[in-house]
Design an enzyme around this catalytic site. Structure first.
Site, short mmCIF file in Angstrom:
data_model
loop_
_atom_site.label_atom_id
_atom_site.label_comp_id
_atom_site.label_asym_id
_atom_site.label_seq_id
_atom_site.Cartn_x
_atom_site.Cartn_y
_atom_site.Cartn_z
N ARG A 147 0.70 -0.92 -0.14
CA ARG A 147 0.25 0.16 -0.21
C ARG A 147 1.24 1.54 -0.05
NH1 ARG A 147 -3.84 2.21 4.65
NH2 ARG A 147 -2.40 3.56 5.53
N TYR A 159 -3.10 11.41 4.62
CA TYR A 159 -3.32 10.14 5.72
C TYR A 159 -2.18 9.54 5.25
CZ TYR A 159 -4.88 5.86 6.69
OH TYR A 159 -5.29 4.11 6.44
N ASP A 210 -5.29 4.28 -0.07
CA ASP A 210 -6.50 4.05 1.06
C ASP A 210 -6.79 5.57 0.95
OD1 ASP A 210 -7.80 3.71 3.19
OD2 ASP A 210 -6.49 3.37 3.88
N HIS A 212 -8.92 6.63 2.42
CA HIS A 212 -9.79 6.77 4.05
C HIS A 212 -10.82 8.06 3.77
CE1 HIS A 212 -8.48 6.54 7.95
NE2 HIS A 212 -8.25 5.56 7.81
N GLU A 236 -8.81 2.09 -1.89
CA GLU A 236 -9.25 1.90 -0.71
C GLU A 236 -10.38 3.17 -0.07
OE1 GLU A 236 -7.42 0.09 2.25
OE2 GLU A 236 -8.34 0.61 4.02
N GLU A 262 -14.09 -1.32 6.97
CA GLU A 262 -13.35 -1.34 7.58
C GLU A 262 -14.11 -0.69 8.90
OE1 GLU A 262 -9.61 0.80 7.17
OE2 GLU A 262 -10.16 2.41 7.78
N ARG A 283 -13.75 -5.42 3.48
CA ARG A 283 -12.54 -4.58 4.72
C ARG A 283 -12.62 -4.85 5.65
NH1 ARG A 283 -8.40 -4.76 4.51
NH2 ARG A 283 -7.75 -1.81 5.55
N ASP A 316 -3.38 -0.38 15.26
CA ASP A 316 -4.67 -0.55 16.67
C ASP A 316 -5.22 -1.48 17.03
OD1 ASP A 316 -6.83 0.11 14.80
OD2 ASP A 316 -5.74 1.39 14.34
N GLU A 339 -4.42 -7.25 5.46
CA GLU A 339 -3.41 -5.66 5.62
C GLU A 339 -2.75 -5.82 6.97
OE1 GLU A 339 -5.75 -2.60 7.30
OE2 GLU A 339 -3.81 -1.08 7.16
N TRP A 402 -11.93 12.41 8.76
CA TRP A 402 -10.66 11.80 8.80
C TRP A 402 -10.80 10.19 8.03
CZ3 TRP A 402 -8.13 7.54 10.99
CH2 TRP A 402 -6.30 8.13 11.05
O1 EZ4 Z 1 -7.30 4.50 9.02
O2 EZ4 Z 1 -6.92 1.62 12.20
O3 EZ4 Z 1 -6.25 1.02 6.50
N1 EZ4 Z 1 -6.22 1.01 7.39
C1 EZ4 Z 1 -6.39 2.21 8.08
C2 EZ4 Z 1 -6.60 1.99 9.16
C3 EZ4 Z 1 -7.80 3.19 9.94
C4 EZ4 Z 1 -7.25 2.92 11.49
C5 EZ4 Z 1 -8.24 3.41 12.20
O4 EZ4 Z 1 -7.56 3.48 13.41
O5 EZ4 Z 1 -7.58 2.76 7.18
O6 EZ4 Z 1 -5.35 3.21 9.14
CO CO Z 2 -8.23 1.62 5.41
#
Ligand code: EZ4
Ligand code: CO
Length: 402
Positions: A147, A159, A210, A212, A236, A262, A283, A316, A339, A402
């Site tokens: 990625r 990001y 991503d 995001h 993504e 996700e 995801r 996380d 991932e 975000w």
């Molecule tokens: O932003 O896990 O694809 N991965 C992601 C991560 C998420 C974080 C949020 O807690 O988008 O980086």
């Molecule tokens: Co993501």
């Protein structure tokens, strides 16, 4: 096999993790990951105050029945807090079942369907040149998929790019940090990034990106078209996907593959996306989607529509969640990719894992259950510390996703 004890354990070996520990009267111990980044205590309370007391005395073998009793029995359904709590209990019960039968969980989910679980690594840099170099390091390390996120001209806080020595996954103590986003420089920069990466590394490695949740459907379609020459493995989260039909517009315009999910937590969050074939990869991850019991159901549904699994696997979530994803994706037929961001050493001291990376794949051996040993004494050395994900605003100060 009655459940005798059930508790949550909070620990912060670098970042916060919530772990559910369930013990049966015959001494089998199972663990599950209940971490919801930035909202950890809400899940811990949901479990400690409301759900775990209900488990005492139940038969740990009755996973399907316990799942439905927790999902339907609360009356209030769905949502990330509820489904993460159920997910952690479900994971711990599968761990117990595997240990009591002396077999890895993947054997209980249908058995080994592949040699290993192909992963993608995370390359990023403050500039396009730095990002291209970072991709090269992953390729050298044997990754088959990478990625790529990058700082771009006019985009000061992208990001997915680490700050200083920090890996990119932020968790800010005290208050969330503020990032800014504007789609103009982003939409102009991302195709240049992938042009440079392809020119440097060629076509043998799969590339992912991503967005995001930051674009609107028209912008996402525009980016998908602009990226077609570089043949991404996926784009993504091009848009926030609460409105599932907005993906139709993107799909009508571009053949760049799309991955979403996700932040989803039940099948109902992606039913339309899957049944209308508006995405290529789902995801959702074990911890946030009601556990192996529910994610398996989603994967079977997705298989009917040519949609493949691609579990969210950031640092996380604890190594227990990653292990559960690996068991699931070792066994499921319609696997796509996993991932992978390596957990820092501190975390793997607390969670001793059984999986290993080789040839761009994560592998599992025959150890029983999920194959993670949770060291509760070490966990106690790292107390919970409130932390937040960042928030984003546009250049004019308005709130943005975000
Ligand atoms: O932003 O896990 O694809 N991965 C992601 C991560 C998420 C974080 C949020 O807690 O988008 O980086
Ligand atoms: Co993501």
């Amino acid at each position: 096999m009655k459940i005798e004890k059930a508790r949550t354990v909070l620990t912060c070996p670098g970042r916060n993790f919530v772990t559910v520990v369930i013990e049966t009267e015959d001494g089998v111990r199972g663990v599950g990951d209940a971490t919801l980044n930035g909202r950890e205590l809400a899940v811990a309370s949901y479990l400690d105050d409301h759900v775990l007391p209900l488990l005492i005395g139940l038969d740990a073998r009755s996973i399907e029945d316990i799942w439905h009793s927790l999902y339907k029995g609360a009356y209030w359904r769905r949502g990330p807090v509820t489904m993460t709590a159920i997910g952690a209990i479900d994971m711990a019960l599968w761990d117990i079942k595997g240990k009591s039968l002396d077999t890895p969980v993947f054997n209980l989910l249908g058995g080994r369907a592949r040699d290993g679980v192909t992963v993608y690594g995370h390359a990023n840099g403050a500039t396009i040149d730095e990002s291209v170099e970072a991709v090269g390091r992953y390729v050298e390390a044997g990754y088959k998929a990478v990625r790529v996120q990058s700082g771009l001209p006019g985009l000061t806080q992208p990001y997915g790019v680490g700050r200083g020595d920090l890996c990119y996954e932020p968790a800010e103590i005290d208050r969330p940090i503020l990032e800014t986003f504007d789609s103009g420089p982003y939409l102009r920069g991302v195709p240049k990034l992938f042009e440079a990466v392809r020119a440097a590394i060629g076509w043998d490695v799969d590339l992912l990106h991503d967005a995001h949740h930051r674009l609107n459907p028209r912008e996402a379609a525009q980016l998908g078209v602009a990226l077609e020459p570089y043949q991404l493995f996926w784009l993504e989260d091009p848009v926030p996907a609460e409105l599932q039909e907005s993906l139709r517009l993107i799909r009508q315009h571009t053949v760049t593959p799309i991955a979403i999910g996700e932040v989803f937590n039940t099948l109902y969050d992606c039913q339309q996306l899957i049944s209308e074939q508006l995405i290529d990869y789902i995801r959702m991850t074990v911890a946030h989607s009601g556990g192996l019991t529910h994610l398996q159901r989603i994967a079977h549904f997705a298989e009917l529509y040519h949609v493949r699994t691609a579990c969210h696997g950031p640092t996380d979530l604890s190594p227990i969640n990653l292990a559960a994803c690996l068991h699931f994706q070792t066994a499921i037929h319609n696997f796509g990719i996993q991932e992978y961001m390596r957990h820092p050493e501190l975390a793997t001291e607390v969670f001793d894992v059984g999986y290993w990376l080789e040839d761009g794949m994560l592998h599992l051996d025959e150890r029983p259950g999920l194959g993670v040993t949770f060291n509760e004494e070490r966990a106690a050395d790292y107390p919970y510390c409130r932390a937040y994900l960042p928030v984003a605003r546009r250049g004019d100060g308005g709130v943005h996703s975000w």
